[in-house]
Motif scaffolding. Structure first.
Motif, PDB file in Angstrom:
ATOM      1  N   ALA A 145       0.823  -1.220   0.000  1.00 11.87           N
ATOM      2  CA  ALA A 145       0.000   0.000   0.000  1.00 11.87           C
ATOM      3  C   ALA A 145       0.855   1.267   0.000  1.00 11.87           C
ATOM      4  O   ALA A 145       0.585   2.214  -0.736  1.00 11.87           O
ATOM      5  CB  ALA A 145      -0.933  -0.003   1.208  1.00 11.87           C
ATOM      6  N   ARG A 146       1.888   1.290   0.813  1.00  8.82           N
ATOM      7  CA  ARG A 146       2.723   2.489   0.891  1.00  8.82           C
ATOM      8  C   ARG A 146       3.554   2.682  -0.380  1.00  8.82           C
ATOM      9  O   ARG A 146       3.738   3.790  -0.863  1.00  8.82           O
ATOM     10  CB  ARG A 146       3.628   2.417   2.106  1.00  8.82           C
ATOM     11  CG  ARG A 146       4.432   3.669   2.277  1.00  8.82           C
ATOM     12  CD  ARG A 146       5.167   3.698   3.584  1.00  8.82           C
ATOM     13  NE  ARG A 146       5.749   5.017   3.752  1.00  8.82           N
ATOM     14  CZ  ARG A 146       6.236   5.459   4.862  1.00  8.82           C
ATOM     15  NH1 ARG A 146       6.206   4.707   5.935  1.00  8.82           N
ATOM     16  NH2 ARG A 146       6.764   6.654   4.941  1.00  8.82           N
ATOM     17  N   GLY A 147       4.055   1.598  -0.919  1.00  8.44           N
ATOM     18  CA  GLY A 147       4.872   1.691  -2.120  1.00  8.44           C
ATOM     19  C   GLY A 147       4.069   2.025  -3.365  1.00  8.44           C
ATOM     20  O   GLY A 147       4.584   2.625  -4.303  1.00  8.44           O
ATOM     21  N   ALA A 148       2.811   1.635  -3.373  1.00  5.88           N
ATOM     22  CA  ALA A 148       1.965   1.898  -4.543  1.00  5.88           C
ATOM     23  C   ALA A 148       1.369   3.303  -4.520  1.00  5.88           C
ATOM     24  O   ALA A 148       0.769   3.728  -5.499  1.00  5.88           O
ATOM     25  CB  ALA A 148       0.840   0.867  -4.598  1.00  5.88           C
ATOM     26  N   ARG A 149       1.538   4.003  -3.423  1.00  2.00           N
ATOM     27  CA  ARG A 149       0.992   5.359  -3.314  1.00  2.00           C
ATOM     28  C   ARG A 149       1.694   6.274  -4.310  1.00  2.00           C
ATOM     29  O   ARG A 149       2.919   6.312  -4.379  1.00  2.00           O
ATOM     30  CB  ARG A 149       1.212   5.863  -1.881  1.00  2.00           C
ATOM     31  CG  ARG A 149       0.505   7.159  -1.584  1.00  2.00           C
ATOM     32  CD  ARG A 149       0.733   7.594  -0.160  1.00  2.00           C
ATOM     33  NE  ARG A 149       2.107   8.060  -0.042  1.00  2.00           N
ATOM     34  CZ  ARG A 149       2.851   7.922   1.035  1.00  2.00           C
ATOM     35  NH1 ARG A 149       2.387   7.308   2.085  1.00  2.00           N
ATOM     36  NH2 ARG A 149       4.078   8.375   1.063  1.00  2.00           N
ATOM     37  N   LYS A 150       0.939   6.991  -5.076  1.00  2.00           N
ATOM     38  CA  LYS A 150       1.495   7.884  -6.087  1.00  2.00           C
ATOM     39  C   LYS A 150       1.572   9.309  -5.546  1.00  2.00           C
ATOM     40  O   LYS A 150       0.593   9.809  -4.993  1.00  2.00           O
ATOM     41  CB  LYS A 150       0.621   7.884  -7.352  1.00  2.00           C
ATOM     42  CG  LYS A 150       0.487   6.517  -7.989  1.00  2.00           C
ATOM     43  CD  LYS A 150       1.816   6.037  -8.527  1.00  2.00           C
ATOM     44  CE  LYS A 150       1.662   4.675  -9.147  1.00  2.00           C
ATOM     45  NZ  LYS A 150       2.817   3.849  -9.027  1.00  2.00           N
ATOM     46  N   PRO A 151       2.699   9.966  -5.716  1.00  2.00           N
ATOM     47  CA  PRO A 151       2.820  11.351  -5.272  1.00  2.00           C
ATOM     48  C   PRO A 151       1.870  12.246  -6.069  1.00  2.00           C
ATOM     49  O   PRO A 151       1.653  12.019  -7.262  1.00  2.00           O
ATOM     50  CB  PRO A 151       4.265  11.717  -5.564  1.00  2.00           C
ATOM     51  CG  PRO A 151       4.951  10.472  -5.949  1.00  2.00           C
ATOM     52  CD  PRO A 151       3.927   9.472  -6.305  1.00  2.00           C
ATOM     53  N   LYS A 152       1.320  13.252  -5.411  1.00  2.00           N
ATOM     54  CA  LYS A 152       0.411  14.169  -6.096  1.00  2.00           C
ATOM     55  C   LYS A 152       1.160  15.376  -6.634  1.00  2.00           C
ATOM     56  O   LYS A 152       0.876  15.852  -7.718  1.00  2.00           O
ATOM     57  CB  LYS A 152      -0.690  14.593  -5.136  1.00  2.00           C
ATOM     58  CG  LYS A 152      -1.623  13.450  -4.775  1.00  2.00           C
ATOM     59  CD  LYS A 152      -2.754  13.904  -3.897  1.00  2.00           C
ATOM     60  CE  LYS A 152      -3.648  12.736  -3.589  1.00  2.00           C
ATOM     61  NZ  LYS A 152      -3.591  12.300  -2.236  1.00  2.00           N
ATOM     62  N   ALA A 153       2.106  15.872  -5.854  1.00  2.00           N
ATOM     63  CA  ALA A 153       2.885  17.035  -6.284  1.00  2.00           C
ATOM     64  C   ALA A 153       4.092  16.554  -7.090  1.00  2.00           C
ATOM     65  O   ALA A 153       4.771  15.615  -6.702  1.00  2.00           O
ATOM     66  CB  ALA A 153       3.344  17.841  -5.080  1.00  2.00           C
ATOM     67  N   ASN A 154       4.303  17.191  -8.230  1.00  2.00           N
ATOM     68  CA  ASN A 154       5.436  16.874  -9.095  1.00  2.00           C
ATOM     69  C   ASN A 154       5.451  15.385  -9.453  1.00  2.00           C
ATOM     70  O   ASN A 154       6.486  14.718  -9.424  1.00  2.00           O
ATOM     71  CB  ASN A 154       6.744  17.293  -8.408  1.00  2.00           C
ATOM     72  CG  ASN A 154       7.840  17.593  -9.394  1.00  2.00           C
ATOM     73  OD1 ASN A 154       7.643  17.514 -10.601  1.00  2.00           O
ATOM     74  ND2 ASN A 154       9.003  17.928  -8.882  1.00  2.00           N
ATOM     75  N   ALA A 155       4.273  14.873  -9.781  1.00  2.00           N
ATOM     76  CA  ALA A 155       4.072  13.439  -9.993  1.00  2.00           C
ATOM     77  C   ALA A 155       4.981  12.864 -11.072  1.00  2.00           C
ATOM     78  O   ALA A 155       5.514  11.759 -10.913  1.00  2.00           O
ATOM     79  CB  ALA A 155       2.612  13.164 -10.333  1.00  2.00           C
ATOM     80  N   ALA A 156       5.158  13.578 -12.167  1.00  2.00           N
ATOM     81  CA  ALA A 156       5.985  13.048 -13.256  1.00  2.00           C
ATOM     82  C   ALA A 156       7.429  12.820 -12.789  1.00  2.00           C
ATOM     83  O   ALA A 156       8.035  11.783 -13.085  1.00  2.00           O
ATOM     84  CB  ALA A 156       5.955  13.991 -14.454  1.00  2.00           C
ATOM     85  N   TYR A 157       7.967  13.780 -12.052  1.00  2.00           N
ATOM     86  CA  TYR A 157       9.338  13.650 -11.553  1.00  2.00           C
ATOM     87  C   TYR A 157       9.463  12.441 -10.620  1.00  2.00           C
ATOM     88  O   TYR A 157      10.372  11.628 -10.768  1.00  2.00           O
ATOM     89  CB  TYR A 157       9.768  14.921 -10.810  1.00  2.00           C
ATOM     90  CG  TYR A 157      11.050  14.722 -10.044  1.00  2.00           C
ATOM     91  CD1 TYR A 157      12.274  14.781 -10.687  1.00  2.00           C
ATOM     92  CD2 TYR A 157      11.040  14.436  -8.681  1.00  2.00           C
ATOM     93  CE1 TYR A 157      13.462  14.573 -10.000  1.00  2.00           C
ATOM     94  CE2 TYR A 157      12.214  14.227  -7.981  1.00  2.00           C
ATOM     95  CZ  TYR A 157      13.423  14.291  -8.642  1.00  2.00           C
ATOM     96  OH  TYR A 157      14.582  14.069  -7.957  1.00  2.00           O
ATOM     97  N   TRP A 158       8.546  12.327  -9.649  1.00  2.00           N
ATOM     98  CA  TRP A 158       8.665  11.259  -8.656  1.00  2.00           C
ATOM     99  C   TRP A 158       8.416   9.887  -9.269  1.00  2.00           C
ATOM    100  O   TRP A 158       9.076   8.916  -8.896  1.00  2.00           O
ATOM    101  CB  TRP A 158       7.741  11.524  -7.468  1.00  2.00           C
ATOM    102  CG  TRP A 158       8.281  12.620  -6.620  1.00  2.00           C
ATOM    103  CD1 TRP A 158       7.795  13.883  -6.485  1.00  2.00           C
ATOM    104  CD2 TRP A 158       9.475  12.572  -5.828  1.00  2.00           C
ATOM    105  NE1 TRP A 158       8.595  14.624  -5.654  1.00  2.00           N
ATOM    106  CE2 TRP A 158       9.639  13.838  -5.232  1.00  2.00           C
ATOM    107  CE3 TRP A 158      10.422  11.598  -5.563  1.00  2.00           C
ATOM    108  CZ2 TRP A 158      10.696  14.144  -4.385  1.00  2.00           C
ATOM    109  CZ3 TRP A 158      11.475  11.898  -4.716  1.00  2.00           C
ATOM    110  CH2 TRP A 158      11.606  13.158  -4.146  1.00  2.00           C
ATOM    111  N   SER A 159       7.482   9.789 -10.200  1.00  2.00           N
ATOM    112  CA  SER A 159       7.251   8.495 -10.859  1.00  2.00           C
ATOM    113  C   SER A 159       8.497   8.054 -11.622  1.00  2.00           C
ATOM    114  O   SER A 159       8.896   6.890 -11.549  1.00  2.00           O
ATOM    115  CB  SER A 159       6.063   8.590 -11.811  1.00  2.00           C
ATOM    116  OG  SER A 159       4.892   8.841 -11.079  1.00  2.00           O
ATOM    117  N   ALA A 160       9.114   8.981 -12.336  1.00  2.00           N
ATOM    118  CA  ALA A 160      10.346   8.658 -13.070  1.00  2.00           C
ATOM    119  C   ALA A 160      11.463   8.289 -12.110  1.00  2.00           C
ATOM    120  O   ALA A 160      12.231   7.344 -12.361  1.00  2.00           O
ATOM    121  CB  ALA A 160      10.755   9.830 -13.955  1.00  2.00           C
ATOM    122  N   LYS A 161      11.574   9.013 -11.003  1.00  2.00           N
ATOM    123  CA  LYS A 161      12.620   8.743 -10.008  1.00  2.00           C
ATOM    124  C   LYS A 161      12.464   7.335  -9.430  1.00  2.00           C
ATOM    125  O   LYS A 161      13.440   6.582  -9.320  1.00  2.00           O
ATOM    126  CB  LYS A 161      12.541   9.782  -8.884  1.00  2.00           C
ATOM    127  CG  LYS A 161      13.334   9.437  -7.653  1.00  2.00           C
ATOM    128  CD  LYS A 161      14.595  10.223  -7.588  1.00  2.00           C
ATOM    129  CE  LYS A 161      15.347   9.968  -6.310  1.00  2.00           C
ATOM    130  NZ  LYS A 161      16.596   9.278  -6.583  1.00  2.00           N
TER     131      LYS A 161
END
Length: 149
Positions: free
Chosen positions: A74-90
């Motif tokens: 659950a914690r690892g699958a949580r997607k960031p809301k702010a600057n989502a593209a950067y964090w998903s790529a990271k």
């Protein structure tokens, strides 16, 4: 979505995020020490710089935070809301780097154990970790761990 912190406050918050000697790493080391299993820190010179290394056993242990390494809990699958593209790529880069390090270590004859932060909450975590390090773990028993993610 705007940040609730000023840039200076955000910088201070991010600066406090540690890369080593984290609470999960210290907990893993405590379990190993209490079981009488010797280890070294840092894994300098090994692919991916494992958090804990047992050269005699040829075991490398990575301690991963679920969010930072994109675990499927659950914690690892949580997607960031702010600057989502950067964090998903990271997070994807982290996952690719982890997989490459694991493959390189296994190709060099090392057993790789990945301890996930969420798996450490289980009551039987210490026993499972010790069994896995000693090579006594059954195929499905990892530390919510051996799965490469």
């Amino acid at each position: 979505m705007t940040d609730v912190f000023t840039p200076e406050q955000r910088s201070a918050v991010m600066r406090r995020i540690k890369g080593r000697d984290t609470a999960p790493e210290r907990a893993v080391r405590r379990v190993l020490r209490e079981a009488g299993i010797g280890y070294r820190l840092g894994g300098a010179g090994l692919p991916g710089r494992p958090d804990v290394v047992m050269k005699g056993r040829r075991v490398a242990v990575f301690v991963h935070g679920c969010f930072w390494h994109g675990h499927d809990c659950a914690r690892g699958a949580r997607k960031p809301k702010a600057n989502a593209a950067y964090w998903s790529a990271k997070i994807e880069r982290n996952r690719a780097r982890d997989a490459a390090a694991r493959a390189a270590l296994e190709a060099a004859g090392w057993r790789v154990i990945t301890v996930w932060e969420c798996g450490m909450k289980a009551a039987d975590f210490p026993a499972r970790l010790v069994a896995e390090v000693r090579g006594q773990a059954t195929a499905g028993s990892a530390t919510a761990s051996s799965s490469a993610a």
